[in-house]
Design an enzyme around this catalytic site. Structure first.
Site, PDB file in Angstrom:
ATOM      1  N   GLY A  54      -0.462   1.144   1.802  1.00 36.79           N
ATOM      2  CA  GLY A  54      -1.092   2.051   0.846  1.00 36.79           C
ATOM      3  C   GLY A  54      -0.272   3.317   0.689  1.00 36.79           C
ATOM      4  N   CYS A  81       2.519  -1.842   7.134  1.00 40.94           N
ATOM      5  CA  CYS A  81       2.988  -0.573   6.566  1.00 40.94           C
ATOM      6  C   CYS A  81       2.049   0.582   6.953  1.00 40.94           C
ATOM      7  CB  CYS A  81       3.150  -0.720   5.050  1.00 40.94           C
ATOM      8  SG  CYS A  81       4.112   0.612   4.298  1.00 40.94           S
ATOM      9  N   HIS A 167       6.696  -5.316   4.697  1.00 44.84           N
ATOM     10  CA  HIS A 167       5.706  -6.102   3.949  1.00 44.84           C
ATOM     11  C   HIS A 167       6.022  -7.596   4.052  1.00 44.84           C
ATOM     12  CE1 HIS A 167       3.478  -2.868   1.895  1.00 44.84           C
ATOM     13  NE2 HIS A 167       4.623  -2.201   1.972  1.00 44.84           N
ATOM     14  N   GLU A 169       4.233  -9.993   3.075  1.00 44.19           N
ATOM     15  CA  GLU A 169       3.624 -10.750   1.970  1.00 44.19           C
ATOM     16  C   GLU A 169       4.534 -10.900   0.761  1.00 44.19           C
ATOM     17  OE1 GLU A 169       2.175  -6.436   1.397  1.00 44.19           O
ATOM     18  OE2 GLU A 169       2.824  -7.765   3.011  1.00 44.19           O
TER      19      GLU A 169
END
Length: 510
Positions: A54, A81, A167, A169
């Site tokens: 975020g 993160c 990250h 993903e």
């Protein structure tokens, strides 16, 4: 659905991608706002919890924080993160403000082998996007990995708490899927509980139970979401479903006819066709501001739909093709994934209609909706159609709209799409269409001087529609499309091709 993986959203632009990756493993994943209560979290009976990234900083006055007791629930946790910085901050470690941040690809080295990094090479490439960084690990944790920053992963294997600064993903992280799989299956011991075929059968059963012998109305646009919802509901309750198709006069060429043939005849859906094109064009007369056009079209659509819906006095349910990103956007609370648009369903429905909402696709992402469509037997060319904006050609005709401009754009757009199909290019691009400019230029056709409109071909390639590049279509193909449009569409004498990417441009022009 319970016993899946729960993702707490701290505003990451990638949170939906995390859920989609996990669902691709065959495990249900759900997203909740970061400030969901412990009670709400436990209600879901998650096998594991992921704290998304975020834009926030733990040092901010309005920092997105969570209840520390989350770490004591004996549920495996993976921080990504910001989720890693938050974990360190809340559990007694130290976070420091970065001096220059770390963005893009980075070389990651494993320092402490653990089940999170099973089958991951000691050195690999990962995707970073952060400014702050962890300076000291909390008690009970070990430093598990590094990049150019000293601490890029922390682990407490005893408490099943893991965190990475990068990250996993995104596709740019070489072994990201392996890391997520390790967390989901080896650490969380999650079972495969998410199959599209199971979803269809359970939804059909649920629709039958919910609706009983009552009637349902649905606004059928011809788009993927409403079409799949319509066919799924019809499979459950048959003729108890009545669809309303509103022709705004701003749709693709022959769209109404195609919708009726594809869904009315082929799937035997009851469809009430409403031609409101004159009404829409009349309201848009003299309006050229893009935002005013959008609002007018949206308002008029609601008016027309409401008037038609009221004619179905015996209907108890209003069905809609709401999908999971709509739900996420409406429940998000901060950050770039925060409420991008208010989820308003059809919007503006009068209270005296007293219709209950029926949203059978609200758990699905767009790619999953398409899989459902294919399973239901909807032809692939309909299921995999490119996105079409809600205001239709109203935002692809720049400036004032009239009937002649609509005709010109429909004809030009139809040629472009037809040629993409003919040349096996349609499925290789993400979204393609034509834009009509409020610009006329001099041309020569035959021996005559002309003064006609200019159109722009737009074709974009993207994975998530957040960023996009222009499609590198062959010159010969573009030349053929240009020739056909100029020769076959009365009113156009110049064709251009848009070679701008998003950002800084957007995919649509208005």
């Amino acid at each position: 659905m319970t016993n899946g993986i729960l993702i707490l959203d701290f505003g990451s632009q990638y949170n939906q991608l995390i859920a989609r990756r996990i669902r691709d493993f065959g495990v249900y994943a759900e997203i909740l706002p970061f400030n969901a209560s412990i009670g709400q979290i436990l209600e879901k009976q998650p096998k594991g919890i992921i704290l998304s990234g975020g834009p926030s900083s733990v040092f901010a006055d309005d920092a997105a924080l969570i209840d520390k007791s989350l770490y004591e629930l004996n549920i495996p946790i993976l921080g990504i993160c910001y989720g890693m910085q938050l974990t360190a901050h809340l559990l007694g470690g130290k976070v420091k403000k970065g001096e220059k941040g770390e963005y893009g690809k980075a070389d990651f080295s494993i320092l402490e082998h653990c089940s999170l990094f099973d089958s991951v090479p000691e050195n690999s490439s990962v995707w970073m996007s952060h400014f702050d960084e962890v300076a000291e690990v909390p008690e009970g944790f070990v430093k598990a990995g590094r990049t150019s920053v000293e601490i890029a992963s922390i682990v407490n294997s005893e408490k099943n708490i893991y965190a990475v600064q990068f990250h996993p993903e995104v596709s740019h992280t070489d072994f990201g899927s392996q890391i997520l799989e390790n967390f989901v299956f080896k650490i969380c011991k999650a079972e495969k509980n998410w199959q599209i075929e199971d979803f269809i059968s359970s939804q059909i059963r649920q629709i039958k139970e919910t609706v009983g012998d009552k009637k349902v109305i649905l606004g059928l646009s011809g788009g993927v979401d409403s079409s799949v919802a319509a066919v799924l509901i019809h499979k459950a309750i048959g003729d108890q479903l009545n669809c309303i198709f509103v022709d705004t006069g701003l749709l693709r060429k022959d769209e109404g006819k195609k919708v009726f043939e594809n869904y009315g005849k082929h799937f035997n859906l009851n469809i009430k066709m409403v031609d409101a094109s004159e009404q829409f064009l009349s309201k848009l007369k003299g309006v050229s501001d893009p935002e005013k056009k959008r609002k007018l079209i949206g308002h008029e659509f609601i008016e027309v739909f409401n008037a038609e819906a009221k004619k179905f006095q015996d209907a108890d349910f209003l069905a809609q093709g709401t999908i999971y990103p709509d739900v996420i956007e409406s429940q998000s609370v901060k950050g770039p994934s925060a409420t991008i648009k208010s989820h308003h369903n059809v919007g503006g429905l009068p209270e005296d209609m007293k219709l209950q909402l029926l949203e059978p696709l609200r758990e699905l992402f767009k790619d999953e909706v398409r899989k459902v469509g294919v399973e239901l037997g909807i032809p692939k060319e309909l299921v995999f159609r490119h996105p079409f904006p809600g205001p239709g050609l109203g935002v692809r005709i720049l400036g004032e709209i009239d009937k002649e401009k609509v005709r010109i754009l429909q004809e030009a757009d139809d040629i472009f799409i037809e040629e993409l199909y003919k040349n096996d290019l349609y499925d290789s691009v993400s979204q393609a269409f034509v834009v009509l400019l409020p610009v006329k230029s001099v041309g020569v056709m035959g021996d005559e001087r002309t003064y006609e409109y200019t159109v722009v071909l737009r074709s974009a390639d993207t994975i998530d529609f957040m960023t996009a590049t222009w499609s590198k279509l062959p010159y010969e193909f573009l030349g053929k499309v240009s020739n056909r449009i100029i020769n076959e569409v009365r009113g156009i004498n110049r064709v251009a091709y848009d070679i701008s990417s998003k950002p800084p441009a957007t995919i649509e022009w208005e």
